[in-house]
Scaffold this motif. Structure first.
Motif, PDB file in Angstrom:
ATOM      1  N   CYS A  12      -2.731  -0.793 -14.828  1.00 37.52           N
ATOM      2  CA  CYS A  12      -3.781  -0.188 -14.649  1.00 37.52           C
ATOM      3  C   CYS A  12      -3.424   0.505 -13.208  1.00 37.52           C
ATOM      4  O   CYS A  12      -2.523   0.197 -12.500  1.00 37.52           O
ATOM      5  CB  CYS A  12      -5.247  -0.713 -14.268  1.00 37.52           C
ATOM      6  SG  CYS A  12      -5.095  -2.255 -12.955  1.00 37.52           S
ATOM      7  N   GLU A  13      -4.224   1.447 -12.512  1.00 44.86           N
ATOM      8  CA  GLU A  13      -4.069   2.122 -11.454  1.00 44.86           C
ATOM      9  C   GLU A  13      -3.834   1.269 -10.190  1.00 44.86           C
ATOM     10  O   GLU A  13      -3.355   1.309  -9.093  1.00 44.86           O
ATOM     11  CB  GLU A  13      -4.827   3.259 -11.244  1.00 44.86           C
ATOM     12  CG  GLU A  13      -4.628   4.477 -11.948  1.00 44.86           C
ATOM     13  CD  GLU A  13      -3.215   4.828 -12.000  1.00 44.86           C
ATOM     14  OE1 GLU A  13      -2.551   5.174 -10.644  1.00 44.86           O
ATOM     15  OE2 GLU A  13      -2.680   5.378 -12.947  1.00 44.86           O
ATOM     16  N   HIS A  14      -4.832   0.205 -10.288  1.00 45.57           N
ATOM     17  CA  HIS A  14      -5.051  -0.735  -9.224  1.00 45.57           C
ATOM     18  C   HIS A  14      -3.510  -1.624  -9.126  1.00 45.57           C
ATOM     19  O   HIS A  14      -3.220  -1.939  -8.064  1.00 45.57           O
ATOM     20  CB  HIS A  14      -6.108  -1.862  -9.332  1.00 45.57           C
ATOM     21  CG  HIS A  14      -6.219  -2.989  -8.617  1.00 45.57           C
ATOM     22  ND1 HIS A  14      -6.838  -2.750  -7.248  1.00 45.57           N
ATOM     23  CD2 HIS A  14      -6.097  -4.078  -8.571  1.00 45.57           C
ATOM     24  CE1 HIS A  14      -6.565  -4.189  -6.511  1.00 45.57           C
ATOM     25  NE2 HIS A  14      -6.084  -4.973  -7.331  1.00 45.57           N
ATOM     26  N   CYS A  15      -2.959  -1.935 -10.178  1.00 40.23           N
ATOM     27  CA  CYS A  15      -1.837  -2.612 -10.439  1.00 40.23           C
ATOM     28  C   CYS A  15      -0.626  -1.548  -9.636  1.00 40.23           C
ATOM     29  O   CYS A  15       0.273  -2.008  -8.820  1.00 40.23           O
ATOM     30  CB  CYS A  15      -1.236  -2.837 -11.673  1.00 40.23           C
ATOM     31  SG  CYS A  15      -2.420  -4.044 -12.562  1.00 40.23           S
ATOM     32  N   ALA A  16      -0.742  -0.547  -9.960  1.00 34.64           N
ATOM     33  CA  ALA A  16       0.310   0.609  -9.236  1.00 34.64           C
ATOM     34  C   ALA A  16      -0.033   0.515  -7.561  1.00 34.64           C
ATOM     35  O   ALA A  16       0.945   0.663  -6.828  1.00 34.64           O
ATOM     36  CB  ALA A  16       0.196   1.939  -9.863  1.00 34.64           C
ATOM     37  N   ALA A  17      -1.306   0.515  -7.232  1.00 34.60           N
ATOM     38  CA  ALA A  17      -1.696   0.701  -5.718  1.00 34.60           C
ATOM     39  C   ALA A  17      -1.004  -0.722  -4.993  1.00 34.60           C
ATOM     40  O   ALA A  17      -0.466  -0.584  -4.088  1.00 34.60           O
ATOM     41  CB  ALA A  17      -2.924   0.771  -5.361  1.00 34.60           C
ATOM     42  N   ARG A  18      -1.314  -1.978  -5.719  1.00 38.14           N
ATOM     43  CA  ARG A  18      -0.588  -3.166  -5.393  1.00 38.14           C
ATOM     44  C   ARG A  18       0.944  -3.083  -5.305  1.00 38.14           C
ATOM     45  O   ARG A  18       1.446  -3.658  -4.252  1.00 38.14           O
ATOM     46  CB  ARG A  18      -1.159  -4.298  -6.206  1.00 38.14           C
ATOM     47  CG  ARG A  18      -2.554  -4.765  -6.070  1.00 38.14           C
ATOM     48  CD  ARG A  18      -2.971  -5.846  -6.823  1.00 38.14           C
ATOM     49  NE  ARG A  18      -2.032  -7.101  -6.704  1.00 38.14           N
ATOM     50  CZ  ARG A  18      -1.753  -7.910  -7.373  1.00 38.14           C
ATOM     51  NH1 ARG A  18      -2.120  -7.813  -8.863  1.00 38.14           N
ATOM     52  NH2 ARG A  18      -0.692  -8.780  -7.287  1.00 38.14           N
ATOM     53  N   THR A  19       1.553  -2.459  -6.408  1.00 39.84           N
ATOM     54  CA  THR A  19       2.947  -2.315  -6.348  1.00 39.84           C
ATOM     55  C   THR A  19       3.382  -1.504  -5.265  1.00 39.84           C
ATOM     56  O   THR A  19       4.694  -1.929  -4.388  1.00 39.84           O
ATOM     57  CB  THR A  19       3.392  -1.952  -7.486  1.00 39.84           C
ATOM     58  OG1 THR A  19       2.949  -2.822  -8.553  1.00 39.84           O
ATOM     59  CG2 THR A  19       4.997  -1.896  -7.531  1.00 39.84           C
ATOM     60  N   GLU A  20       2.845  -0.502  -4.779  1.00 36.24           N
ATOM     61  CA  GLU A  20       3.140   0.498  -3.807  1.00 36.24           C
ATOM     62  C   GLU A  20       3.045  -0.118  -2.379  1.00 36.24           C
ATOM     63  O   GLU A  20       3.858   0.052  -1.783  1.00 36.24           O
ATOM     64  CB  GLU A  20       2.284   1.808  -3.978  1.00 36.24           C
ATOM     65  CG  GLU A  20       2.549   2.656  -2.818  1.00 36.24           C
ATOM     66  CD  GLU A  20       1.896   3.877  -3.143  1.00 36.24           C
ATOM     67  OE1 GLU A  20       1.179   4.909  -2.214  1.00 36.24           O
ATOM     68  OE2 GLU A  20       1.653   4.541  -4.131  1.00 36.24           O
ATOM     69  N   LYS A  21       1.976  -0.953  -2.385  1.00 40.56           N
ATOM     70  CA  LYS A  21       1.736  -1.555  -1.062  1.00 40.56           C
ATOM     71  C   LYS A  21       2.701  -2.523  -0.849  1.00 40.56           C
ATOM     72  O   LYS A  21       3.282  -2.787   0.246  1.00 40.56           O
ATOM     73  CB  LYS A  21       0.326  -2.279  -0.992  1.00 40.56           C
ATOM     74  CG  LYS A  21      -0.049  -2.921   0.214  1.00 40.56           C
ATOM     75  CD  LYS A  21      -1.312  -3.555   0.312  1.00 40.56           C
ATOM     76  CE  LYS A  21      -1.694  -3.994   1.629  1.00 40.56           C
ATOM     77  NZ  LYS A  21      -3.061  -4.781   1.521  1.00 40.56           N
ATOM     78  N   ARG A  35       4.702   5.300 -10.175  1.00 41.16           N
ATOM     79  CA  ARG A  35       4.295   6.172 -11.361  1.00 41.16           C
ATOM     80  C   ARG A  35       3.714   4.975 -12.650  1.00 41.16           C
ATOM     81  O   ARG A  35       4.381   3.826 -12.778  1.00 41.16           O
ATOM     82  CB  ARG A  35       5.229   6.927 -12.035  1.00 41.16           C
ATOM     83  CG  ARG A  35       5.696   7.953 -10.785  1.00 41.16           C
ATOM     84  CD  ARG A  35       6.791   8.853 -11.271  1.00 41.16           C
ATOM     85  NE  ARG A  35       8.104   7.957 -11.622  1.00 41.16           N
ATOM     86  CZ  ARG A  35       8.810   7.647 -10.791  1.00 41.16           C
ATOM     87  NH1 ARG A  35       8.345   7.681  -9.385  1.00 41.16           N
ATOM     88  NH2 ARG A  35       9.974   6.817 -10.984  1.00 41.16           N
ATOM     89  N   ARG A  36       2.750   5.629 -13.255  1.00 39.83           N
ATOM     90  CA  ARG A  36       2.258   4.609 -14.420  1.00 39.83           C
ATOM     91  C   ARG A  36       2.818   5.106 -15.875  1.00 39.83           C
ATOM     92  O   ARG A  36       2.942   4.293 -16.714  1.00 39.83           O
ATOM     93  CB  ARG A  36       0.858   4.749 -14.473  1.00 39.83           C
ATOM     94  CG  ARG A  36       0.285   4.044 -13.448  1.00 39.83           C
ATOM     95  CD  ARG A  36      -0.016   2.364 -13.903  1.00 39.83           C
ATOM     96  NE  ARG A  36      -0.844   2.374 -14.908  1.00 39.83           N
ATOM     97  CZ  ARG A  36      -0.278   1.744 -16.176  1.00 39.83           C
ATOM     98  NH1 ARG A  36       0.663   1.099 -16.222  1.00 39.83           N
ATOM     99  NH2 ARG A  36      -0.972   1.588 -17.451  1.00 39.83           N
ATOM    100  N   ASP A  37       3.478   6.381 -15.988  1.00 39.85           N
ATOM    101  CA  ASP A  37       3.900   6.610 -17.247  1.00 39.85           C
ATOM    102  C   ASP A  37       5.333   7.405 -17.165  1.00 39.85           C
ATOM    103  O   ASP A  37       5.360   8.510 -16.852  1.00 39.85           O
ATOM    104  CB  ASP A  37       2.954   7.586 -18.019  1.00 39.85           C
ATOM    105  CG  ASP A  37       3.240   7.834 -19.456  1.00 39.85           C
ATOM    106  OD1 ASP A  37       4.253   7.059 -19.996  1.00 39.85           O
ATOM    107  OD2 ASP A  37       2.914   8.789 -19.902  1.00 39.85           O
ATOM    108  N   PRO A  38       6.437   6.838 -16.945  1.00 42.24           N
ATOM    109  CA  PRO A  38       6.718   5.364 -17.487  1.00 42.24           C
ATOM    110  C   PRO A  38       6.335   4.573 -16.144  1.00 42.24           C
ATOM    111  O   PRO A  38       6.236   5.084 -14.850  1.00 42.24           O
ATOM    112  CB  PRO A  38       8.140   5.178 -17.789  1.00 42.24           C
ATOM    113  CG  PRO A  38       8.622   6.555 -16.982  1.00 42.24           C
ATOM    114  CD  PRO A  38       7.679   7.607 -16.966  1.00 42.24           C
ATOM    115  N   ASP A  39       6.314   3.111 -16.277  1.00 41.01           N
ATOM    116  CA  ASP A  39       5.944   2.462 -15.086  1.00 41.01           C
ATOM    117  C   ASP A  39       7.217   2.304 -14.402  1.00 41.01           C
ATOM    118  O   ASP A  39       8.363   1.639 -14.814  1.00 41.01           O
ATOM    119  CB  ASP A  39       5.491   0.918 -15.581  1.00 41.01           C
ATOM    120  CG  ASP A  39       4.141   1.072 -16.095  1.00 41.01           C
ATOM    121  OD1 ASP A  39       3.409   1.981 -15.899  1.00 41.01           O
ATOM    122  OD2 ASP A  39       3.646  -0.128 -16.777  1.00 41.01           O
TER     123      ASP A  39
END
Length: 67
Positions: A12-21, A35-39
């Motif tokens: 999800c976008e929350h996962c992407a935000a955690r990864t970015e942080k 990015r989420r698509d592709p991850d």
């Protein structure tokens, strides 16, 4: 230096935000785009080791590999 990573495990976008942080917390990183698509992620910085980026992602429960 620009490093491309493939990220596995984000759902999800929350996962992407955690990864970015997590990636942004690595010393020397100046820009992070997840990015989420592709991850995947693009990381820009000076003196950044790929191993440190992979470790940062692993610590939050996802898997990163060089793209």
């Amino acid at each position: 230096m620009t490093i491309e990573l493939k990220i596995e495990g984000m759902s999800c976008e929350h996962c992407a935000a955690r990864t970015e942080k997590a990636l942004a917390s690595v010393p020397g990183v100046t820009v992070v785009e997840v990015r989420r698509d592709p991850d995947a992620a693009t990381v820009v910085g000076a003196g950044v080791a790929v191993e440190d980026l992979i470790e940062a992602v692993d610590r939050i429960g996802f898997t990163a590999t060089p793209a």
